[in-house]
Design a protein around this motif. Structure first.
Motif, mmCIF file in Angstrom:
data_model
loop_
_atom_site.group_PDB
_atom_site.id
_atom_site.type_symbol
_atom_site.label_atom_id
_atom_site.label_comp_id
_atom_site.label_asym_id
_atom_site.label_seq_id
_atom_site.Cartn_x
_atom_site.Cartn_y
_atom_site.Cartn_z
ATOM 1 N N LEU A 181 1.905 -9.887 5.244
ATOM 2 C CA LEU A 181 0.844 -10.749 5.800
ATOM 3 C C LEU A 181 0.086 -11.268 4.521
ATOM 4 N N MET A 182 -0.417 -10.120 3.645
ATOM 5 C CA MET A 182 -1.268 -10.912 2.638
ATOM 6 C C MET A 182 -0.375 -11.773 1.628
ATOM 7 N N LEU B 184 -3.128 -14.067 -0.377
ATOM 8 C CA LEU B 184 -4.402 -13.182 -0.850
ATOM 9 C C LEU B 184 -4.115 -12.058 -1.805
ATOM 10 N N ILE B 185 -2.668 -12.097 -2.241
ATOM 11 C CA ILE B 185 -2.573 -10.761 -3.196
ATOM 12 C C ILE B 185 -3.395 -11.155 -4.540
ATOM 13 N N ASP B 186 -3.721 -9.854 -4.979
ATOM 14 C CA ASP B 186 -4.709 -9.814 -6.126
ATOM 15 C C ASP B 186 -6.055 -10.523 -5.850
ATOM 16 N N SER B 187 -6.593 -10.073 -4.860
ATOM 17 C CA SER B 187 -7.847 -10.651 -4.227
ATOM 18 C C SER B 187 -8.949 -9.234 -3.691
ATOM 19 N N PRO C 117 -5.024 -0.665 -2.529
ATOM 20 C CA PRO C 117 -5.315 -1.652 -3.794
ATOM 21 C C PRO C 117 -4.423 -1.589 -4.555
ATOM 22 N N LEU C 118 -3.713 -0.359 -4.958
ATOM 23 C CA LEU C 118 -2.448 -0.304 -5.882
ATOM 24 C C LEU C 118 -1.250 -1.409 -5.521
ATOM 25 N N VAL D 172 -7.550 -6.444 -0.240
ATOM 26 C CA VAL D 172 -8.105 -4.824 -0.172
ATOM 27 C C VAL D 172 -9.070 -4.673 1.050
ATOM 28 N N MET D 173 -10.005 -5.614 1.444
ATOM 29 C CA MET D 173 -10.912 -5.386 2.356
ATOM 30 C C MET D 173 -10.363 -5.555 3.914
#
Length: 281
Positions: free
Chosen positions: A135-136, A141-144, A218-219, A148-149
């Motif tokens: 989905l990310m 939205l990867i690396d943003s 987050p990793l 994470v949120m």
């Protein structure tokens, strides 16, 4: 009657002593970490983290290094602070609204949504990681921070907790507010939300702790070094080619400070919020 009272008092004293002993034992690792943060890195590599220490070798060099030379560490620290603060605020806002709605309103599908919340609560996060990751990617939205949120903004445990707490709120206040012409949003924000302060404080601590210590998610979604959070950043200091104990140990001690501050601010509501929220319904 007097003997019974003395017996109960004696039991309470033993229980308190037991809890004190357990607390002291639990503090040993933290004490060892704090003592080790004042040792030279060469000594840490030889002896590791321990409670034994030599006063002649203790110094502030590790902390001086963090504040003067470890600029990357403060980038990670800032990332964790931003993510944790925004996650706490958004999670309390949306989760309290959802839990409140499930508790006080009757609408079609109410029980289905509550069962769905319970079902998601029972599913391990490791099972949800792959679809969340996909989905990310699809949302780019990867690396943003958002990657994470987003999965934590409406947490099932928070929704369930607020729902249980809201079940005990006096419905008479809602009826009185409606008679006075207040809207449903006005009832929630001006009347009910202030009454939910203990639950908000308790969940702020729990959500803040989870967000601050979050490592696995987050990793997965963060790529660049400048976007790393503290747990990931500190983990990168341990490599097969060398370990930067100057930053690792002292930096780990510094990570405790925000959680302590958060607990100090909300501690008077914490126990009451967990107790009331756990027994309502």
């Amino acid at each position: 009657m007097k003997n019974k009272h003395s017996k109960n008092k004696g039991i309470m004293i033993l229980v308190n002593i037991s809890f004190i002993i357990i607390s002291i034992i639990a503090l040993f690792p933290i004490l060892g970490l704090i003592l080790s943060s004042f040792r030279p890195s060469s000594e840490l590599m030889r002896n590791g983290i321990s409670l034994t220490f030599n006063l002649s070798t203790l110094n502030l060099d590790n902390y001086v290094y963090i504040f003067t030379k470890a600029s990357q560490y403060w980038t990670w620290y800032g990332n964790s602070l931003i993510i944790s603060v925004i996650t706490i605020v958004l999670s309390l806002f949306f989760s309290s609204m959802v839990g409140y709605a499930l508790a006080v309103y009757d609408f079609r599908g109410k029980n289905f949504f509550f069962v769905l919340v319970l079902f998601i609560l029972m599913v391990p996060f490791e099972i949800l990681m792959l679809p969340l990751y996909q989905l990310m990617i699809s949302m780019q939205l990867i690396d943003s921070y958002a990657a994470v949120m987003l999965p934590a903004i409406v947490a099932p445990i928070a929704v369930f907790f607020f729902r249980q707490y809201a079940l005990g709120l006096p419905k008479e206040l809602m009826d009185a507010a409606r008679i006075d012409g207040s809207t449903e949003y006005g009832i929630f924000f001006k009347i009910m939300l202030p009454l939910m302060t203990p639950s908000l404080a308790a969940m702020a601590i729990l959500q803040g702790l989870n967000s601050w210590n979050n490592f696995l998610w987050p990793l997965i979604v963060l790529r660049s070094n400048d976007m790393f959070t503290l747990p990931i950043g500190l983990a990168t200091l341990l490599t097969p080619y060398g370990n930067n104990y100057d930053v690792l140990i002292a930096g780990s001690v510094m990570t405790i400070i925000p959680i302590i501050i958060l607990f100090i601010f909300f501690q008077r509501y914490f126990v009451s919020g967990l107790t009331v929220g756990g027994v309502k319904g």
